[in-house]
Design an enzyme around this catalytic site. Structure first.
Site, mmCIF file in Angstrom:
data_model
loop_
_atom_site.group_PDB
_atom_site.id
_atom_site.type_symbol
_atom_site.label_atom_id
_atom_site.label_comp_id
_atom_site.label_asym_id
_atom_site.label_seq_id
_atom_site.Cartn_x
_atom_site.Cartn_y
_atom_site.Cartn_z
ATOM 1 N N HIS A 171 1.648 4.471 -2.783
ATOM 2 C CA HIS A 171 1.743 5.927 -2.597
ATOM 3 C C HIS A 171 2.996 6.477 -3.276
ATOM 4 C CE1 HIS A 171 -1.699 6.643 -0.115
ATOM 5 N NE2 HIS A 171 -1.298 5.867 0.880
ATOM 6 N N HIS B 53 0.842 -1.206 0.000
ATOM 7 C CA HIS B 53 0.000 0.000 0.000
ATOM 8 C C HIS B 53 0.878 1.257 0.000
ATOM 9 C CE1 HIS B 53 -3.371 2.617 1.459
ATOM 10 N NE2 HIS B 53 -2.371 3.246 2.045
ATOM 11 N N GLU B 54 1.893 1.260 0.853
ATOM 12 C CA GLU B 54 2.789 2.426 0.918
ATOM 13 C C GLU B 54 3.616 2.553 -0.363
ATOM 14 O OE1 GLU B 54 2.254 4.485 3.199
ATOM 15 O OE2 GLU B 54 0.972 3.120 4.353
ATOM 16 N N GLU C 47 -5.897 6.946 -1.261
ATOM 17 C CA GLU C 47 -5.875 5.788 -0.364
ATOM 18 C C GLU C 47 -6.495 4.569 -1.044
ATOM 19 O OE1 GLU C 47 -4.332 5.474 2.483
ATOM 20 O OE2 GLU C 47 -3.648 7.550 2.314
#
Length: 210
Positions: A48, A44-45, A134
């Protein structure tokens, strides 16, 4: 060094970085979250970073700060002009100069408040964009692992952190006076949130009926 389960990214002169809290690492070491769920969180990071979310968020917040500061400056000038108009009226009796100063002051104050409203609207748009980022990062984390692992990770992180807040609240002075995140957020709460509700994120990953 925080007991909460969390991870985030930031940019530095040495490139983007991913930060894991000690709480998240401890949860993995003690088996509270699996290696696949931890991989989903890190994925997930990485999403980003791939989408340059930190840069995009910083640019949006910079514009909000600039426009808000200009609005404050015009309001300040407006009140100074109103004060000057009042002085002109009392001491010099120059009605023309006083009129110009007072009208100019009122216009400056109105313009300043308009700029502040625009800054707030941009802030709301920026927060909405943050929530979209997100969702996109969740999709990337799921792509690197699986939808189930990403959804399970989100659920475990929220459940653990909620229990952590409830547990630690009792050790604070006057615990009844402290604010904790509402169990059911209102639509106004969601407007000013950087993250969408976890249940919405899970629904997007595995569907409402899973």
């Amino acid at each position: 060094n925080s007991p909460e389960l969390n991870a985030f990214t930031y940019s530095s002169i040495f490139g983007p970085k991913i930060v894991l809290t000690t709480g998240l690492i401890d949860a993995y070491n003690t088996g509270k979250i699996s290696v696949d769920e931890l991989s989903a969180i890190i994925g997930h990071e990485m999403g980003h970073i791939k989408h340059r979310d930190s840069l995009r968020g910083a640019v949006a917040l910079s514009w909000v700060s600039i426009i808000n500061a200009i609005g404050t400056y015009f309001i300040f000038l407006g009140f100074l002009s109103l004060g000057a108009g009042t002085v002109e009226t009392i001491f010099t009796r120059d009605e023309t100069a006083a009129f110009v100063a007072i009208v100019g002051g009122i216009l400056a104050i109105v313009f300043g408040f308009i700029l502040k409203i625009i800054a707030k609207l941009i802030s709301l748009i920026s927060l909405h964009h943050s929530r979209i980022m997100e969702y996109q990062a969740d999709v990337y984390g799921a792509y690197l692992t699986s939808n189930i692992y990403m959804a399970n990770a989100l659920k475990k992180v929220e459940n653990y952190n909620n229990s952590l807040v409830a547990k630690n609240l009792g050790y604070l002075p006057y615990p009844e006076g402290w604010q904790v995140p509402p169990v059911r957020e209102t639509w106004i709460d969601r407007l000013f949130s950087t993250h969408p509700p976890t249940e919405k994120r899970i629904e997007r990953l595995i569907g409402k009926n899973q």
